[in-house]
Design a protein around this motif. Structure first.
Motif, PDB file in Angstrom:
ATOM      1  N   TRP A   8       9.142  -3.011  -6.288  1.00  0.00           N
ATOM      2  CA  TRP A   8       8.802  -2.604  -4.931  1.00  0.00           C
ATOM      3  C   TRP A   8       7.488  -3.232  -4.477  1.00  0.00           C
ATOM      4  CZ3 TRP A   8      12.193  -0.127  -1.916  1.00  0.00           C
ATOM      5  CH2 TRP A   8      13.238   0.559  -2.534  1.00  0.00           C
ATOM      6  N   THR A   9       7.461  -3.624  -3.208  1.00  0.00           N
ATOM      7  CA  THR A   9       6.249  -4.099  -2.553  1.00  0.00           C
ATOM      8  C   THR A   9       5.825  -3.073  -1.524  1.00  0.00           C
ATOM      9  OG1 THR A   9       6.853  -6.431  -2.828  1.00  0.00           O
ATOM     10  CG2 THR A   9       5.276  -5.902  -1.077  1.00  0.00           C
ATOM     11  N   THR A  10       4.585  -2.620  -1.605  1.00  0.00           N
ATOM     12  CA  THR A  10       4.058  -1.679  -0.620  1.00  0.00           C
ATOM     13  C   THR A  10       3.228  -2.447   0.396  1.00  0.00           C
ATOM     14  OG1 THR A  10       4.004   0.129  -2.223  1.00  0.00           O
ATOM     15  CG2 THR A  10       2.637   0.365  -0.262  1.00  0.00           C
ATOM     16  N   THR A  11       3.530  -2.249   1.674  1.00  0.00           N
ATOM     17  CA  THR A  11       2.855  -2.965   2.752  1.00  0.00           C
ATOM     18  C   THR A  11       2.048  -1.991   3.600  1.00  0.00           C
ATOM     19  OG1 THR A  11       4.641  -4.592   2.844  1.00  0.00           O
ATOM     20  CG2 THR A  11       3.192  -4.457   4.761  1.00  0.00           C
ATOM     21  N   LEU A 155       2.983   7.826   9.758  1.00  0.00           N
ATOM     22  CA  LEU A 155       3.546   6.825   8.858  1.00  0.00           C
ATOM     23  C   LEU A 155       2.641   6.715   7.638  1.00  0.00           C
ATOM     24  CD1 LEU A 155       4.360   4.196  11.606  1.00  0.00           C
ATOM     25  CD2 LEU A 155       5.910   5.887  10.617  1.00  0.00           C
ATOM     26  N   VAL A 156       3.200   7.023   6.465  1.00  0.00           N
ATOM     27  CA  VAL A 156       2.391   7.151   5.259  1.00  0.00           C
ATOM     28  C   VAL A 156       2.488   5.909   4.376  1.00  0.00           C
ATOM     29  CG1 VAL A 156       2.006   8.535   3.180  1.00  0.00           C
ATOM     30  CG2 VAL A 156       2.658   9.654   5.338  1.00  0.00           C
ATOM     31  N   ALA A 157       3.691   5.411   4.130  1.00  0.00           N
ATOM     32  CA  ALA A 157       3.844   4.257   3.236  1.00  0.00           C
ATOM     33  C   ALA A 157       5.147   3.537   3.558  1.00  0.00           C
ATOM     34  CB  ALA A 157       3.841   4.697   1.774  1.00  0.00           C
ATOM     35  N   LEU A 158       5.113   2.209   3.437  1.00  0.00           N
ATOM     36  CA  LEU A 158       6.289   1.369   3.647  1.00  0.00           C
ATOM     37  C   LEU A 158       6.507   0.534   2.394  1.00  0.00           C
ATOM     38  CD1 LEU A 158       8.495   0.070   5.460  1.00  0.00           C
ATOM     39  CD2 LEU A 158       6.715  -1.508   6.286  1.00  0.00           C
ATOM     40  N   ARG A 159       7.676   0.686   1.801  1.00  0.00           N
ATOM     41  CA  ARG A 159       8.015  -0.041   0.577  1.00  0.00           C
ATOM     42  C   ARG A 159       9.296  -0.841   0.780  1.00  0.00           C
ATOM     43  NH1 ARG A 159       6.463   4.960  -1.036  1.00  0.00           N
ATOM     44  NH2 ARG A 159       8.650   5.666  -1.108  1.00  0.00           N
ATOM     45  N   PRO A 166       5.037  -9.703   9.716  1.00  0.00           N
ATOM     46  CA  PRO A 166       5.305  -9.315  11.108  1.00  0.00           C
ATOM     47  C   PRO A 166       6.349 -10.227  11.733  1.00  0.00           C
ATOM     48  CG  PRO A 166       2.948  -9.352  10.676  1.00  0.00           C
ATOM     49  CD  PRO A 166       3.602  -9.959   9.468  1.00  0.00           C
ATOM     50  N   ALA A 167       7.245  -9.656  12.490  1.00  0.00           N
ATOM     51  CA  ALA A 167       8.273 -10.463  13.155  1.00  0.00           C
ATOM     52  C   ALA A 167       7.646 -11.253  14.291  1.00  0.00           C
ATOM     53  CB  ALA A 167       9.385  -9.568  13.686  1.00  0.00           C
TER      54      ALA A 167
END
Length: 394
Positions: A8-11, A155-159, A166-167
């Motif tokens: 997993w990558t956390t961004t 929003l706490v975390a994005l994995r 960014p698009a």
């Protein structure tokens, strides 16, 4: 949550991953998108405004990735109305390269309990939850996660199981819209099926939705937010909140509309600007506000509203929807010789008497999910048509 089979990558969730928000607040848990800038929020202590502007209608995470799985940790704040049926959990819509690809909800979170009879509201803190989308195609794609339109969402975390970035800018025109709870989303089923979101999709534009439930009140700070936000197309839907809050009379209404439009024009002097009057709402067509909860219906487990004004008070300057439509049409007509890019749309073209007979307002004030779909299609057909207010830009 993590699984051993994935790397997993956390961004970090930054503003450049968000579209549709005018501000981002850093909180104890993560980030909270806002639809009004901090300067505007500092000028009004109204709890209703604070609640609705933090509900991310039209706000979405947008990024490019080859990831096949995405996890998002959030802390939602959900409303509970005492005596009314439970509200469903907010819905997150997933789009991949612009096409619907999944839905989900985050259980739990904070609970905002509202007692309309007592006029009180209390927050009970809850737990962070996780939303997961799996089985995405492995090639490079643009992923959009539309946040619940009616549920404040930290929003706490994005994995992801592959890096994201960014698009790129879509290149589509930006449509900036302001209105009431109907524009905010009211009883729409999902964030991509509010009528503005549907209209934006059909019109091929990027939406910034400043629909603010109960708070479309010609506030100067909202006009300044519209003025200062880059946009190619602008619309303002004016009327119902001025009636159901009973905040002004006709004498104040007319110059307030002129002032609101003047402020918007300071930042967007030639941008196509569409003034939309209220959709049909029989309880307030000829009866002034304020609106109030129907406690008889609430005792039966139904949330409904009723008009508390007296039609005789219209002669004294009280506002009804009929009065507002006539005055908005007159204001736009008077301004058009010096502002040829200013346009008017009667809201009853989006929802009128025939629509009410087929799809009545479930609480006598707000349209249901089917009506949102109909209104979105009609607005797109009217505003984005070749001869429509937005026809040359979409």
């Amino acid at each position: 949550m993590d699984t051993p089979q994935r790397d997993w990558t956390t961004t970090y969730i930054s503003a450049e991953l968000l579209r549709g928000a005018l501000d981002v607040e850093h909180t104890e848990h993560g980030v909270l998108p806002h639809r009004l800038p901090a300067r505007a929020r500092a000028q009004c202590d109204d709890p209703q405004l604070a609640m609705v502007e933090a509900q991310p209608s039209g706000v979405r995470l947008v990024f490019r990735t080859r990831a096949t799985a995405v996890e998002l940790d959030t802390l939602p704040t959900k409303r509970v109305y005492v005596g009314a049926p439970p509200r469903p959990d907010g819905v997150y819509d997933l789009l991949v390269d612009g096409r619907p690809a999944g839905q989900g909800s985050v259980p739990g979170g904070n609970a905002l309990t509202i007692d309309m009879a007592k006029g009180t509201a209390e927050v009970v803190r809850g737990e962070i939850g996780t939303l997961r989308f799996d089985g995405l195609p492995g090639e490079s794609k643009v992923v959009e996660i539309w946040l619940p339109h009616d549920e404040a969402t930290e929003l706490v975390a994005l994995r992801t199981d592959a890096p994201i970035e960014p698009a790129p800018d879509s290149g589509r025109p930006v449509w900036l819209h302001h209105g009431s709870s109907i524009s905010h989303g009211s009883f729409a089923a999902t964030p991509t099926t509010t009528w503005p979101a549907l209209a934006a999709s059909l019109g091929g534009v990027e939406l910034i939705n400043l629909g603010l439930g109960g708070s479309a009140l010609l506030d100067p700070f909202t006009a300044r937010a519209l003025r200062d936000t880059p946009a190619d197309l602008i619309s303002v839907k004016i009327g119902i909140n001025l009636v159901n809050t009973d905040v002004m009379r006709l004498r104040a209404f007319t110059p307030a509309v002129h002032g609101f439009l003047d402020t918007v024009r300071e930042g967007h002097p030639t941008t196509p600007l569409l003034v939309v009057s209220p959709i049909l709402c029989p309880i307030h067509e000829n009866t002034p506000g304020p609106s109030a909860a129907d406690f008889g219906a609430l005792a039966d487990g139904q949330l409904r509203f009723k008009a508390m004004g007296d039609p005789a008070e219209v002669a004294e300057g009280k506002l009804t929807l009929s009065v507002i439509r006539d005055e908005l049409a007159r204001i736009v007509e008077r301004r058009q010789p010096e502002d040829p890019n200013l346009h008017y749309l009667d809201g009853r073209e989006l929802y009128g008497e025939d629509d009410f007979a087929e799809l009545p307002l479930p609480d006598d004030l707000h349209p249901d999910a089917a009506t949102h779909r109909s209104m979105g299609k009609r607005f797109a057909g009217l505003a984005f048509a070749t001869e429509g207010a937005f026809g040359t830009m979409s």
